[in-house]
Design a protein around this motif. Structure first.
Motif, PDB file in Angstrom:
ATOM      1  N   GLU A 135     -28.886 -31.854 -52.207  1.00  0.00           N
ATOM      2  CA  GLU A 135     -30.043 -32.044 -51.970  1.00  0.00           C
ATOM      3  C   GLU A 135     -30.701 -33.452 -51.726  1.00  0.00           C
ATOM      4  N   GLY A 136     -31.802 -33.406 -50.716  1.00  0.00           N
ATOM      5  CA  GLY A 136     -32.326 -34.545 -50.470  1.00  0.00           C
ATOM      6  C   GLY A 136     -31.309 -35.663 -49.723  1.00  0.00           C
ATOM      7  N   GLU A 177     -34.870 -27.485 -47.338  1.00  0.00           N
ATOM      8  CA  GLU A 177     -33.533 -27.613 -47.894  1.00  0.00           C
ATOM      9  C   GLU A 177     -33.182 -26.306 -48.778  1.00  0.00           C
ATOM     10  N   SER A 182     -39.253 -30.394 -48.313  1.00  0.00           N
ATOM     11  CA  SER A 182     -38.954 -31.637 -48.893  1.00  0.00           C
ATOM     12  C   SER A 182     -39.879 -32.843 -48.106  1.00  0.00           C
ATOM     13  N   GLN A 204     -30.018 -28.306 -44.281  1.00  0.00           N
ATOM     14  CA  GLN A 204     -31.302 -28.918 -44.043  1.00  0.00           C
ATOM     15  C   GLN A 204     -31.768 -28.223 -42.603  1.00  0.00           C
ATOM     16  N   SER A 206     -40.162 -30.058 -53.091  1.00  0.00           N
ATOM     17  CA  SER A 206     -39.532 -30.805 -53.833  1.00  0.00           C
ATOM     18  C   SER A 206     -40.262 -31.753 -54.677  1.00  0.00           C
ATOM     19  N   ASP A 207     -39.667 -32.342 -55.680  1.00  0.00           N
ATOM     20  CA  ASP A 207     -40.344 -33.269 -56.879  1.00  0.00           C
ATOM     21  C   ASP A 207     -41.356 -34.394 -56.081  1.00  0.00           C
ATOM     22  N   ARG A 213     -36.687 -25.245 -50.650  1.00  0.00           N
ATOM     23  CA  ARG A 213     -37.729 -25.885 -50.859  1.00  0.00           C
ATOM     24  C   ARG A 213     -38.163 -26.969 -49.708  1.00  0.00           C
TER      25      ARG A 213
END
Length: 323
Positions: free
Chosen positions: A224-225, A287, A319, A252, A183-184, A317
């Motif tokens: 997401e997240g 996720e 996280s 998740q 994740s970013d 990805r």
């Protein structure tokens, strides 16, 4: 009951996994020492998904069966072939392969070896029971064909790639190769850690020999997240559960990995020196958007199963990581 599947990372299909990332209904998977095959588009894809432990099969890897990434070329106006730049995820695989250990060791085997792995993983029967119950609810209420086996196969390969890049990258550009896999916010943390690393830390690296993973938690998510605390009241919990059943598109997963890894030091002008090889546990949060809603605002009488379809462009990805 939960069956155990034995797979090799050389069997990881294109698109991690094209037919269904991380089947039968196994929960525990370990990668073999063989090198991963070339993967297509985003390597962490899922259109199916069973639960969690995979064991390794061979040491050293059957490199003869590994498909090398195809590198296409075009002839420019000068008449010379111009090689196209590889996608970022393929560059990541190429970079990670530089740190594949030679020779590659396997996880401990036999009765004592298995006990050692399970002791290191420290996964409770409650966690295994919860995963089985959660998957049963998903199969009955959302997606009757959902499994986790192929998702875990992809996660095993991803573990090796992510760990070897995150532990051996020396520049921001090298660390940025993780963009398709993490994740970013997590990538920002890794970039910050690299920027603040000491000279000693920059001269140390890591090899991943073998890895085993088991799913220990499964949660439906709206996006997401999303990190939502469970409602305090029974009525609130019922409403939240009903909402997820009708509209959740994301999944998740928490996966407990046990990896056999070697730390090494590579000072400038000196040969690489191995420091220690040991089993290391960690818990990864993954996720992915597994489904799409046919009707974003479904009528009360519409079945959640009938209102969902598999997301053809699903990607997973990382996280979060815990130890």
């Amino acid at each position: 009951s939960v069956s155990k599947a034995v797979v090799s990372s050389s069997n990881v299909q294109q698109h991690w996994p094209q037919s269904g990332w991380f089947g039968d209904s196994s929960r525990c998977k370990c990668a073999s020492g063989s090198a991963p095959r070339a993967l297509g588009v985003n390597p962490w894809l899922v259109t199916r998904g069973s639960a969690g432990c995979v064991r390794s099969l061979s040491v050293g890897g059957d490199k003869g069966n590994v498909d090398e990434p195809e590198r296409s070329s075009e002839t420019g106006s000068s008449g010379k072939a111009e090689e196209e730049e590889l996608p970022v995820w393929q560059q990541a695989l190429e970079f990670s392969k530089k740190f594949d250990p030679e020779p590659r060791q396997q996880l401990p085997s036999g009765l004592l070896g298995n006990l050692r792995i399970h002791w290191t993983a420290n996964v409770s029967m409650f966690e295994r029971g919860w995963v089985g119950m959660a998957l049963g609810l998903i199969n009955r209420g959302i997606d009757p064909k959902f499994e986790l086996d192929d998702i875990m196969e992809g996660a095993i390969t991803a573990y090796r790639v992510i760990r070897q890049i995150a532990s051996n990258a020396k520049t921001a550009e090298e660390m940025a190769l993780l963009a398709p896999f993490v994740s970013d916010p997590l990538l920002e943390v890794l970039q910050s850690n690299l920027a603040n690393a000491s000279a000693t830390q920059r001269n140390t690296g890591l090899h991943v020999h073998d890895v085993c993973g088991e799913v220990v938690d499964v949660k439906l998510r709206m996006h997401e997240g999303e990190d939502v605390e469970a409602p305090e009241t029974i009525e609130g919990q019922h409403q939240r559960g009903s909402q997820l059943l009708r509209k959740a598109q994301w999944l998740q997963l928490k996966v407990r990995f046990v990896a056999l890894e070697t730390d090494f030091v590579a000072n400038a002008g000196s040969p690489k020196q191995d420091i220690a090889t040991e089993l290391r546990p960690s818990t990864w949060t993954l996720e992915g958007q597994v489904w799409e809603l046919i009707d974003p605002d479904p009528a009360e009488g519409l079945s959640p199963i009938d209102n969902r379809r598999r997301n053809p462009e699903a990607s997973w990805r990382l996280s979060a990581i815990g130890f």
